[in-house]
Design a protein around this motif. Structure first.
Motif, PDB file in Angstrom:
ATOM      1  N   ALA A  13       0.922  -1.122   0.101  1.00 25.62           N
ATOM      2  CA  ALA A  13      -0.129  -0.035   0.084  1.00 25.62           C
ATOM      3  C   ALA A  13       0.756   1.179  -0.123  1.00 25.62           C
ATOM      4  CB  ALA A  13      -1.071   0.047   1.329  1.00 25.62           C
ATOM      5  N   ASP A  14       2.100   1.185   0.594  1.00 24.77           N
ATOM      6  CA  ASP A  14       2.803   2.429   0.606  1.00 24.77           C
ATOM      7  C   ASP A  14       3.522   2.762  -0.803  1.00 24.77           C
ATOM      8  OD1 ASP A  14       2.679   2.876   3.340  1.00 24.77           O
ATOM      9  OD2 ASP A  14       4.802   1.719   3.957  1.00 24.77           O
ATOM     10  N   SER A  15       3.334   1.960  -1.662  1.00 22.04           N
ATOM     11  CA  SER A  15       3.757   2.155  -3.052  1.00 22.04           C
ATOM     12  C   SER A  15       2.664   2.279  -3.922  1.00 22.04           C
ATOM     13  CB  SER A  15       4.860   1.373  -3.593  1.00 22.04           C
ATOM     14  OG  SER A  15       4.098   0.038  -3.492  1.00 22.04           O
ATOM     15  N   ALA A  16       1.453   2.292  -3.412  1.00 26.00           N
ATOM     16  CA  ALA A  16       0.251   2.430  -4.496  1.00 26.00           C
ATOM     17  C   ALA A  16       0.116   3.776  -5.127  1.00 26.00           C
ATOM     18  CB  ALA A  16      -0.936   2.231  -3.620  1.00 26.00           C
ATOM     19  N   PRO A 188      -2.380   3.434   8.247  1.00 25.59           N
ATOM     20  CA  PRO A 188      -2.693   2.391   7.518  1.00 25.59           C
ATOM     21  C   PRO A 188      -2.786   1.289   8.556  1.00 25.59           C
ATOM     22  CG  PRO A 188      -1.030   3.609   6.507  1.00 25.59           C
ATOM     23  CD  PRO A 188      -1.127   4.240   7.916  1.00 25.59           C
ATOM     24  N   ASP A 218      -2.624   9.513  -0.017  1.00 22.80           N
ATOM     25  CA  ASP A 218      -2.989   9.056   1.058  1.00 22.80           C
ATOM     26  C   ASP A 218      -4.187   7.908   0.807  1.00 22.80           C
ATOM     27  OD1 ASP A 218      -1.202  10.623   2.664  1.00 22.80           O
ATOM     28  OD2 ASP A 218      -2.674  12.085   2.981  1.00 22.80           O
ATOM     29  N   ARG A 221      -3.057   4.723  -0.500  1.00 25.84           N
ATOM     30  CA  ARG A 221      -2.959   3.895   0.254  1.00 25.84           C
ATOM     31  C   ARG A 221      -3.909   2.760   0.921  1.00 25.84           C
ATOM     32  NH1 ARG A 221       0.285   8.259   1.956  1.00 25.84           N
ATOM     33  NH2 ARG A 221       2.428   8.011   0.868  1.00 25.84           N
ATOM     34  N   TYR A 222      -5.048   3.723   1.217  1.00 24.42           N
ATOM     35  CA  TYR A 222      -6.081   3.064   2.243  1.00 24.42           C
ATOM     36  C   TYR A 222      -6.912   2.347   0.960  1.00 24.42           C
ATOM     37  CZ  TYR A 222      -4.955   5.710   6.045  1.00 24.42           C
ATOM     38  OH  TYR A 222      -4.100   6.369   7.152  1.00 24.42           O
ATOM     39  N   CYS A 224      -5.871   0.787  -1.515  1.00 23.35           N
ATOM     40  CA  CYS A 224      -5.145  -0.635  -1.941  1.00 23.35           C
ATOM     41  C   CYS A 224      -5.393  -1.257  -0.686  1.00 23.35           C
ATOM     42  CB  CYS A 224      -3.600  -0.082  -1.790  1.00 23.35           C
ATOM     43  SG  CYS A 224      -2.602  -1.335  -2.331  1.00 23.35           S
TER      44      CYS A 224
END
Length: 267
Positions: A13-16, A188, A218, A221-222, A224
């Motif tokens: 998710a950090d790299s979405a 997250p 942001d 990430r969520y 994802c």
């Protein structure tokens, strides 16, 4: 404790990427929020106009402004949410229920109520279910009830899980991360914990991320995380929300082909 599988999902998710498609997907999930405490009636009117222009999920405001917002949103698809027991999370359940009932009487379709945070920290998880039950009786079955768990204060994943499960058992509709009034809002990690509870409840309960979500990056990430844990086909305004004041501006920018800006916290 966060398990290895969830840790892997968090890393992904950090790299979405915050693509225009992701931004367009997120816009109808936004609860456009104004809870600074210094709003004017004119600012609430402008907020409602903005919500209608972009067809977000809801407008979330202090109860005293509900009579202003209600006629502006009437007849449309943008829902109206008021807060209760906000932001302190008192253990006065009767007060919380009365505030929620008053919000519904003034036109709220949804109520975002703060859980009794200090009581939970002291080990009284059962009070969460008592709060949800009391508020549900006060607002009736047709009003959507979101519980704010202030996950940045509860901190421990096991404590968050226990409180969230108590709320689900008592009939809550959404689990929400934060009031946006404490130093640590949504994260997250906490979101993943709440999403797992939504998943184990068979998606009868939705998830709302709020507190410090300001950019399309942001939101990516969520989303994802939500796709991975709750299921991509499960994500809609009925099951997934972003509570934010400035997020919409960045989503609109990115949806139009611009770049996501850096966020600095807050609602």
């Amino acid at each position: 404790m966060i398990d290895k599988n969830t840790q892997d999902l968090l890393a992904k998710a950090d790299s979405a990427p915050a693509t225009p498609e992701v931004a367009r997907r997120a816009i109808p999930l936004v609860d456009l929020t104004s809870l600074s405490g210094s709003e004017t009636g004119a600012e609430i009117e402008a907020l409602c106009a903005k919500a209608l222009a972009h067809q977000v999920a809801a407008v979330c405001i202090y109860p005293r402004f509900l009579p202003i917002a209600r006629p502006l949103l009437a007849g449309g698809t943008v829902r109206l949410a008021g807060v209760a027991n906000f932001p302190d999370g008192s253990d006065d359940l009767a007060r919380a229920a009365d505030e929620a009932a008053a919000a519904v009487a003034d036109g709220a379709d949804e109520v975002d109520v703060v859980a009794p945070v200090q009581a939970i920290m002291e080990g009284d998880v059962g009070i969460v279910g008592e709060l949800v039950e009391a508020v549900r009786v006060a607002i009736g079955p047709s009003t959507r009830l979101k519980l704010i768990l202030e996950t940045g204060v509860l901190a421990d994943p096991d404590r968050i899980t226990a409180a969230a499960r108590a709320a689900v058992m008592a009939g809550v509709d959404f689990l929400k991360t934060s009031t946006g009034k404490v130093p640590v809002g949504a994260t997250p990690e906490a979101a993943a914990v709440l999403m797992r509870v939504c998943e184990e409840a068979g998606m009868r309960v939705g998830f709302k991320a709020s507190g410090g979500i300001r950019t399309a990056a942001d939101a990516a990430r969520y989303l994802c995380l939500g796709d991975a844990i709750m299921g991509a086909g499960q994500i809609s305004a009925q099951t997934f929300r972003f509570g934010a004041s400035s997020l919409l501006d960045d989503l609109v920018r990115v949806a139009g082909g611009g770049a996501s800006e850096a966020g600095t916290g807050g609602y």
